[in-house]
Design an enzyme around this catalytic site. Structure first.
Site, PDB file in Angstrom:
ATOM      1  N   ASP A   1      -9.483   2.082  10.609  1.00  0.00           N
ATOM      2  CA  ASP A   1      -8.554   2.056   9.478  1.00  0.00           C
ATOM      3  C   ASP A   1      -9.170   1.668   8.132  1.00  0.00           C
ATOM      4  O   ASP A   1      -8.564   1.896   7.085  1.00  0.00           O
ATOM      5  CB  ASP A   1      -7.389   1.105   9.780  1.00  0.00           C
ATOM      6  CG  ASP A   1      -6.420   1.695  10.795  1.00  0.00           C
ATOM      7  OD1 ASP A   1      -6.395   2.925  10.938  1.00  0.00           O
ATOM      8  OD2 ASP A   1      -5.705   0.918  11.448  1.00  0.00           O
TER       9      ASP A   1
ATOM     10  N   GLY B   1      -7.993  -1.797  18.892  1.00  0.00           N
ATOM     11  CA  GLY B   1      -8.239  -0.367  19.114  1.00  0.00           C
ATOM     12  C   GLY B   1      -9.726  -0.076  19.120  1.00  0.00           C
ATOM     13  O   GLY B   1     -10.475  -0.627  18.321  1.00  0.00           O
TER      14      GLY B   1
ATOM     15  N   ARG C   1      -5.132  -5.660  25.148  1.00  0.00           N
ATOM     16  CA  ARG C   1      -4.327  -6.681  24.483  1.00  0.00           C
ATOM     17  C   ARG C   1      -4.353  -7.953  25.319  1.00  0.00           C
ATOM     18  O   ARG C   1      -4.465  -7.890  26.540  1.00  0.00           O
ATOM     19  CB  ARG C   1      -2.878  -6.197  24.342  1.00  0.00           C
ATOM     20  CG  ARG C   1      -2.690  -5.267  23.148  1.00  0.00           C
ATOM     21  CD  ARG C   1      -1.331  -4.648  23.175  1.00  0.00           C
ATOM     22  NE  ARG C   1      -1.155  -3.897  24.439  1.00  0.00           N
ATOM     23  CZ  ARG C   1      -0.029  -3.279  24.778  1.00  0.00           C
ATOM     24  NH1 ARG C   1       1.022  -3.324  23.978  1.00  0.00           N
ATOM     25  NH2 ARG C   1       0.064  -2.623  25.908  1.00  0.00           N
TER      26      ARG C   1
END
Lengths: 324, 324, 324, 324
Positions: C128, C11, C72
């Site tokens: 995160d 991400g 990805r």
């Protein structure tokens, strides 16, 4: 201990309200009453106080400035003034005092403690980040981001017109805001009180950039001790430069103090406010609460005031590398 | 018509990129090639041009400044310079020119048209909103919001310290930014070139506010013709006032030009850019495209330059009512 | 060493561009050529590479996302794909690889290093903040501030309508964003994967608040492993509650990834980018560069991946105290 | 007339506080007392009122939400409830009522006026901009800018990952927010209740873009009548598309209601608030105040409710042109 007082003093800083809120709600949680003092030491001498409830600090964490207001207090600089302040605290039944502010605030607190042995604890609230005993001061992160947004905006114009911009940011005897906002803003040079570039070094770098076809440059200047630091520097450059350049000066000024606090300043304000309160409950006094390496610490006020916080030299080195 | 040129000139303004994008993509849609000119008239005289594709303007609508850059052009002020510019346009095969800028830009365009009968159309791009023939200019809404954010920040400090702040905003001969940002920021007084308050009126109002226990005041000052308008005004107030007040001055400066454009400026830039292009296709020339009462209009350049845009007097009246 | 490659994977996170810029300019400063790989491991396998100059990274420090793009790569999950990637690196003459990303990115890098002994260094770039070996990851501070601004906006409506709001923020297996944005936003409760409140605890607290005449409440919910965590929780509350409450749910979603990076993320990106590059020059490999207590550190990739970063329990305690 | 009441009803909108402030200070200026009603019609029925002073509205112009709070009122939907409301107004001695809100608010006001001939004037306060009789409603400009900032952030991620994003914005039966934020955000397609694209048209456009090597696309979807409009649309696209695309959905939700109002919303709120008050003094009643072509207008409530505001078709056309 069942009643304490809290005040803000010196220049206001974003996150002070988060700090007051944490003192008040932490107090309620631990069964204390918290008395707010208006207008810093000036209000303390005058007895301008009121009781703070959980509701008093609702919806305040996101606000800039200080809900307790701040002011200079010539009276508190005198032993007589401090005696009056002491008497006011005794009269309202306060057993300790939390002061949120910067260097000057803590000097007052130190005198006050030495004369009256009244428990006092300091919380570092100033945009300048010039206090030792804490990695960051409340308000610093917001001020850096505010300066950064301004630098980003000015770069739009600098690039559009291929100009040199000197941007003066706050920092009387500390280059922290200049250094971090300049590095984050991609500035080409930075002038801080700790390390001043000579005019000829600046001109040399501008010359190299022009040769390398870099069309605009941004130089961040910490205000320093004297007025109009950036404007004077621009004049010097204009007089000594021998190639064409359009130089502009802008002084960010008071916008750097205001605004809704960043996440980090709200967290720091909350942690230090609660840390000050729980420090008092643990018997700490005559200290400044701080956060060093993410841990709460308590530094004697004398030490917090006297030790000079060194500038990050590795950040200065980065400026040179990243402008290539 | 199969090829046109576009340039930005004068001070950069947020939304200019949205306008360029609309010219380019509108051109592609209508089967035209669009040539970008770098650095305004200066680049036109020098032949600094390149072809603009749909991809050239991708991801630009949100950027401040101007991707075509801007510069002053002493040469274009001369008939000889304008002749060179004309020859460059002929050489690249352009059949029309779109110029995005303000009053000075349009004066140049008018001379150019009169001398060479080359079709030219102006788009009002300036933060000052001082052009008649359009309700708003590109960049104005963003500049007002930028000034407003700064005023909001300064109010935090003004309230915390109970101070008077004089905030100088842009506007050399037009008080639009001062008026709208001041009204939106809840300022107590506003000084605009169109209507100057006397120092004694200001002091009178400050006195009334102090009596009414209003502890802080914000006065917005348009920069006007001379330098340091706000600083000089503050000195005058300090010398004439006979009660205690802490007065500070801050000049917003170049941050007002930059920043990501507001929704309104991106929409206005897009509509006027497309309006300019489709105007050319309809045979319009020597005009400025504008938006009046939400409708596209085309005003002769001469008229757009010469007619003074009046200030909204009902907004001035509102300032007085809303500070009660 | 005279040539290295750099890619971003997983991400995107604000500050990745600052990191790429530091790798590139640090490389130039130290006499290396830096090759950019597009679209992460996927582009590496395909050989989608280009040389990066100082100019390539100009005016990028303030941009969100990643200029190298990310994707990805099912192929790189296979030994065969990693072999192709190795061959591409050999072909372009790269002697080391810097990968900017999160946990998955580092797992790929670890396999790659073990199979081909090709020097690789990881930089923690993910909103995160779930990697051990660094206090903060690049993008985290911006994401927290973005979530915080959203919480501030929703509080306006919550207060105006006296409602309960459940706000779902990002954080699949880590509650960092929820915890810090919730604390800074003055949220009354926080649900994180590490410590889940039961529905009855939540209802109990809501009941107390209603009795204490607190008219609105904000509950921050980390998304967790499953979809629609907040919506499911709201349904449970609605079914079990026996007094009147207007409950609304909002999911912040992808806005949390984007935006211009904060000062801290630009500084962190710059320091870690330069730290990765200078780490390679010092012979470090198979490690993640991080910043622990403001100092650069190099942690074996295996350790960075496997060790779980614990949540700050003292912050959870603060939530309870500050909602009184 | 010496006493009037004011309330806010329906969804809160940024700028409502500027409007309340203008009603209160305009009232004081004209010698009226202004009574605030809490929680809209619900508080009016219950008699939850208080006197508003100049100080009550200090420092409120920059705040989102509504200081008078808002709520649904099932009672006011009945003649009996409206009778109670009328009696409350008589009891407090109010001679007129200003209601700030949207379509539902005005329907209630119209019934109330028809039954009791009590002078009432409506002010359009809703982010949806779906009322005829005014070019813009209070809160709309801020909502568009909030949606736009979110779109800008999501574009960072869309570009980094080369994805299609469907972004759902507010607008139940009006596509204004979708249209203006989408156009300003450079969106490639826009779905509004007034004109729905078919799934096959969307897929056709996505296919063309892929062929033209445009790697990411943003589609703005107005929420419409039913829930999860964007999610359902994404499912349809996924089922019908025959080439590879990574599609994501995000719903902006309640953040669009909150936040500090933009300059335009503060100005509009101030002008309409004062316009409502001065309208009452001029004898206007049973009307909505609005701003059409920059001029104050008073439209019968019935007309403001019943006439559908048409979408700007030229803006829809621009979307098609500018995505080339």
């Amino acid at each position: 201990m069942n009643r304490i007082a809290v005040l803000t003093s010196g220049g206001d800083a974003p996150g002070m309200n988060a700090c007051i809120r944490a003192v008040v709600r932490g107090g309620i949680y631990h069964g204390l009453e918290v008395i707010g003092v208006r207008r810093g030491y000036s209000g303390l001498v005058a007895g301008d106080v009121f009781s703070l409830s959980s509701h008093s600090v609702s919806n305040s964490i996101q606000r800039g400035g200080t809900m307790l207001k701040s002011a200079r207090s010539p009276e508190f600089l005198t032993a007589e003034g401090r005696k009056k302040a002491y008497e006011q605290l005794i009269e309202i039944g306060a057993q300790a005092l939390i002061v949120i502010g910067g260097n000057g605030t803590f000097q007052g607190a130190l005198h006050f403690f030495e004369e009256h042995q009244f428990p006092v604890i300091g919380v570092p609230g100033t945009i300048d980040n010039d206090l030792s005993g804490t990695d960051y001061t409340i308000g610093y992160d917001t001020a850096v981001n505010t300066a950064l947004e301004a630098i980003d905006k000015i770069r739009d114009t600098a690039d559009s017109h291929e100009r040199i911009f000197l941007i003066e940011v706050m920092g009387r005897d500390s280059g922290y805001i200049a250094l971090q906002s300049g590095l984050a803003g991609g500035a080409e040079m930075i002038m801080v009180p700790e390390i001043m570039l000579s005019t000829s070094e600046i001109i040399q770098t501008l010359k190299q950039r022009k040769t390398g076809s870099k069309s605009s440059s941004i130089i961040i200047v910490a205000e320093g001790e004297q007025k109009n630091t950036a404007a004077r520097l621009a004049d010097q450059i204009r007089h000594q430069i021998d190639f064409e350049f359009d130089i502009r000066v802008t002084t960010l000024g008071h916008i750097q103090r205001g605004g809704s606090p960043s996440a980090q300043d709200r967290l720091l304000g909350s942690r230090l406010g609660l840390g000050a309160l729980e420090g008092l409950l643990m018997g700490k006094k005559n200290v400044m609460v701080g956060l060093v390496n993410h841990q709460l610490t308590y530094t004697p006020l004398k030490e917090a005031i006297e030790q000079k916080k060194p500038i990050h030299r590795d950040l200065l080195r980065m400026i040179e590398i990243l402008r290539v």
